[in-house]
Scaffold this active site. Structure first.
Site, mmCIF file in Angstrom:
data_model
loop_
_atom_site.group_PDB
_atom_site.id
_atom_site.type_symbol
_atom_site.label_atom_id
_atom_site.label_comp_id
_atom_site.label_asym_id
_atom_site.label_seq_id
_atom_site.Cartn_x
_atom_site.Cartn_y
_atom_site.Cartn_z
ATOM 1 N N HIS A 170 -21.454 -50.858 6.324
ATOM 2 C CA HIS A 170 -21.626 -52.424 5.688
ATOM 3 C C HIS A 170 -22.814 -51.779 5.286
ATOM 4 C CE1 HIS A 170 -23.116 -51.939 9.918
ATOM 5 N NE2 HIS A 170 -24.415 -52.548 9.382
ATOM 6 N N GLN A 238 -23.523 -58.457 6.833
ATOM 7 C CA GLN A 238 -23.808 -57.555 6.817
ATOM 8 C C GLN A 238 -21.800 -57.599 6.777
ATOM 9 O OE1 GLN A 238 -25.264 -56.880 11.294
ATOM 10 N NE2 GLN A 238 -25.917 -55.496 10.183
ATOM 11 N N ASP A 270 -24.556 -44.645 10.508
ATOM 12 C CA ASP A 270 -25.374 -45.783 11.106
ATOM 13 C C ASP A 270 -22.700 -46.279 11.220
ATOM 14 O OD1 ASP A 270 -26.318 -47.316 12.652
ATOM 15 O OD2 ASP A 270 -24.961 -49.004 11.404
ATOM 16 N N GLU A 312 -23.517 -41.381 15.503
ATOM 17 C CA GLU A 312 -23.852 -43.271 15.876
ATOM 18 C C GLU A 312 -22.647 -44.001 16.562
ATOM 19 O OE1 GLU A 312 -24.715 -47.253 16.936
ATOM 20 O OE2 GLU A 312 -24.429 -46.485 15.744
ATOM 21 N N ASP A 382 -31.233 -50.585 20.535
ATOM 22 C CA ASP A 382 -29.708 -50.891 21.133
ATOM 23 C C ASP A 382 -30.447 -51.686 22.906
ATOM 24 O OD1 ASP A 382 -29.090 -51.308 17.936
ATOM 25 O OD2 ASP A 382 -28.383 -49.572 18.743
ATOM 26 N N ARG A 506 -32.903 -57.949 21.729
ATOM 27 C CA ARG A 506 -33.033 -56.257 21.415
ATOM 28 C C ARG A 506 -34.460 -56.325 21.307
ATOM 29 N NH1 ARG A 506 -28.878 -54.379 17.478
ATOM 30 N NH2 ARG A 506 -29.447 -56.202 16.627
HETATM 31 C C1 GLC Z 1 -25.903 -49.562 15.076
HETATM 32 C C2 GLC Z 1 -26.994 -49.644 15.017
HETATM 33 C C3 GLC Z 1 -27.400 -51.470 15.402
HETATM 34 C C4 GLC Z 1 -26.816 -52.286 14.042
HETATM 35 C C5 GLC Z 1 -25.471 -52.237 14.380
HETATM 36 C C6 GLC Z 1 -24.662 -51.832 13.227
HETATM 37 O O1 GLC Z 1 -24.929 -49.913 15.789
HETATM 38 O O2 GLC Z 1 -27.780 -49.297 16.329
HETATM 39 O O3 GLC Z 1 -28.729 -51.568 15.443
HETATM 40 O O4 GLC Z 1 -27.151 -53.486 14.836
HETATM 41 O O5 GLC Z 1 -25.618 -50.407 14.298
HETATM 42 O O6 GLC Z 1 -25.377 -51.848 11.412
#
Ligand code: GLC
Length: 660
Positions: A170, A238, A270, A312, A382, A506
């Site tokens: 995003h 986002q 991410d 991730e 997170d 967080r």
């Molecule tokens: C990932 C990041 C987190 C964020 C999410 C959206 O999980 O670690 O901090 O909120 O992506 O970008």
């Protein structure tokens, strides 16, 4: 600077070889994604041209790194590789400030640095930097692109790799593409997933989970400018990108190549699990999301082959392994992925004082491919989602929902015997699912014990931090130290007074680095010193043990005392390792022959002075005397201290120098 190597015949020949190697795969992959919407041959040519152009302007020093890494593909799996994770601004103010803190990182033996919030995020709320407004600009408060290049040079000079996020799922609503979409560009509207009314969103919502159920309920946001509902998995600002549009993939490729050419070594993909949407599913881990990652892998291998991709993907283990290339096609995908399951199991074991669930869940994981591996962690920026599967819970006679609810309660300090000071995060009102925030030290009880002035409780709390780190460092993969953990930093409550952060707990574990307090790391007996020097010790021991090189087999052994997690590693060339960890606040009994379960013939204790019991055997171990004569007839046991950990390697493997 760039021309010389780029123009050299060698560089051109190497590039040609890489293009030839990866072109067939790119045809297959791009055909699978876009065969029905574009001319795949032309698209393949376009992306190869872009990658080749990036290769052509890659700095000479980076090309040399590429060559070294291609010759030594296990470079990131060495036992000496230890990572550190921090928000750049909160760690050191600016990128230049980070350069000024490299001695501190060297003290911790760091070889990999993940910095967050490096690129320009939108103003105001930006999800801790994960709402990027410009991927080609460094956050102005941190410095410039030139500062980023300077930082990577400095890091490389010290043998440290830099990891930076590619927020690929995003963009911020304020990104140029989104701005153009909002001002009427049809081309850019198609970069996002926009629907004129609720018909389609409602159909998708029927099977979509919510990532931030209380912060940002729903997965779509009405936008007046767009006059439509735009897909927003995370916060309303986002906007999810539309990877069904090949232009999006091409744009993201350019971004990744620019980062790689700035000297960034590891691209953190991410939210990669969310990149492809399919009606009737949870729109995570779709096959196309893997194909997208494989396309990026192939193109980076052409342009900047020393660069690693890290997934991730905080998803169930069965969905996670494919990001490391474990799928039917066995195609290279990401080099690294977060070991979320290990993290959750560490905390689960600590709360219950028992390792049976951890052992069961970890034993159920398929092996990682030799050329890819985990990044291991205790805490990150997170929340912790209590990812305990019903199947694993049932296997040990527990209930999944009950255990998950227990963990949430325990870590918010609302359970008999809890030592933790955590806070809830994004509780789902529909299913009661509650996640947890808090620093490692706070969740281990350090803050509470300090406030109570209770030295016994404090000692136990420090041991808990050490236990989690010692297990995490003992598992295969790159161990990550999350900023502040090395000093046992308590929760940071400052976020409560910040209107832009108060709703997002967080921030409780995203403190500013207290550099004055950090000086306590050399004050003998202080909490900071106990934890800091322990992490240093873990890094030193690990770095000197070839058997702790990632890339071998992992076996979990059933241990008679279920408080003890027993795990073994066998690397095909580097030898054997055996570890035991006591998750209980009481001593645990370990059979003398335990290292023999893992085939260690001459076990040598390399970490842990926590073995009590038979003095002679202790002596034998501590003095490096060989135990092989004793092993076959060995009887008796050792005692492992409360929260004690012991690591063994096998001297039968001979005195090796780390080769991997
Ligand atoms: C990932 C990041 C987190 C964020 C999410 C959206 O999980 O670690 O901090 O909120 O992506 O970008």
């Amino acid at each position: 600077m760039t021309g010389a190597a780029a123009g050299s015949a060698d560089a051109a020949a190497r590039l040609r070889a890489r293009v030839e190697l990866w072109t067939p795969a790119l045809h297959t992959l791009l055909d699978a994604l876009y065969g029905e919407v574009v001319d795949t041959d032309a698209l393949v040519q376009l992306v190869i041209d872009i990658a080749s152009e990036a290769a052509g302007v890659r700095r000479v020093e980076l090309q040399q790194l590429d060559i070294r890494r291609e010759a030594d593909p296990a470079w990131f799996q060495r036992p000496s590789m230890v990572g550190y994770v921090a928000y750049a601004d909160r760690f050191a103010g600016t990128l230049q400030g980070v350069v000024g803190r490299l001695d501190y990182l060297a003290e911790l033996r760091i070889g990999y640095l993940h910095l967050m919030k490096v690129l320009r995020a939108r103003d105001g709320a930006n999800d801790g930097g994960y709402a990027v407004a410009d991927y080609h600009e460094v956050d102005p408060s941190l410095g410039t692109w030139a500062d980023l290049e300077h930082l990577t040079d400095e890091l490389h000079g010290r043998g440290i790799s830099l990891c930076v996020d590619v927020v690929m799922n995003h963009t911020a609503r304020e990104h140029e593409w989104a701005r153009l979409a909002r001002t009427g560009s049809a081309r850019h509207r198609d970069y996002y997933l926009v629907f004129p009314d609720r018909t389609e969103p409602d159909r998708f919502e029927a099977t979509l989970p919510e990532v931030f159920p209380d912060l940002a309920p729903g997965n779509f946001t009405w936008d007046d400018d767009l006059r439509g509902w735009v897909w927003t998995t995370f916060n309303d600002y986002q906007w999810d990108l539309n990877y069904a549009n090949p232009e999006v993939l091409v744009e993201m490729l350019r971004i990744m190549l620019a980062l790689a050419n700035s000297g960034v070594d590891v691209l953190r993909l991410d939210a990669v699990a969310f990149t492809w949407k399919r009606l009737g599913t949870n729109c995570q881990n779709q096959p196309e999301a893997h194909v997208i990652a494989q396309v990026f892998r192939a193109l980076l291998a052409i342009a900047a082959p020393g660069t690693l991709l890290k997934a991730e993907a905080i998803v169930a283990p069965s969905d996670l392994l494919p990001y490391l290339g474990v799928h039917r096609l066995q195609r290279p995908e990401c080099h690294l992925a977060y070991h979320n399951q290990l993290m959750v199991m560490l905390w689960s074991g600590l709360a219950s004082g028992d390792a049976i669930l951890a052992g069961t869940a970890l034993a159920a994981l398929p092996p990682t491919p030799a050329a890819a591996g985990w990044v291991n962690y205790v805490r990150c920026h997170d929340d912790i989602g209590w990812a305990v599967s019903d199947a694993d819970a049932t296997a040990v006679g527990a209930s999944g929902p009950a255990h998950r609810a227990f963990l949430a309660r325990f870590y918010r300090g609302d359970f008999y015997g809890s030592f933790a000071d955590g806070v809830p995060f994004s509780t789902n009102p529909q299913n009661g699912d509650e996640r947890t925030c808090g620093s490692t030290a706070a969740l281990c009880g350090v803050g509470r014990a300090l406030r109570a002035g209770d030295p016994v409780a404090l000692d136990l709390a420090v041991r808990r931090v050490q236990l989690l780190y010692a297990v995490m460092f003992g598992f295969p993969g790159i161990p990550l130290v999350y900023m502040g953990d090395e000093l046992a930093l308590d929760n940071d409550l400052a976020y409560v007074d910040d209107p832009a952060r108060v709703d997002d707990s967080r921030w409780i574990h995203r403190p500013e680095m207290p550099w004055t307090l950090a000086r306590e790391r050399t004050t003998a007996g202080s909490v900071e010193q106990r934890v800091f020097s322990f992490v240093q010790h873990l890094a030193d021991v690990r770095g000197s043990q070839p058997a702790m090189c990632a890339g071998g087999d992992l076996t979990i052994h059933r241990h008679p005392d279920t408080a003890v997690l027993a795990w073994a590693r066998r690397h095909p060339t580097e030898g054997r390792f055996f570890g035991v960890a006591n998750f209980a606040a009481r001593p645990a009994t370990v059979p003398i022959e335990a290292p023999g379960w893992a085939g260690l013939q001459r076990p040598r204790l390399v970490l842990g002075d926590a073995l009590l019991g038979d003095a002679l055997l202790n002596d034998a171990l501590l003095n490096d005397t060989m135990l092989n004569d004793t092993m076959p007839n060995a009887s008796g046991s050792w005692q492992l201290e409360p929260y004690g950990v012991a690591w063994f390697v096998d001297d039968a493997d001979g005195p090796l120098q780390p080769a991997c």
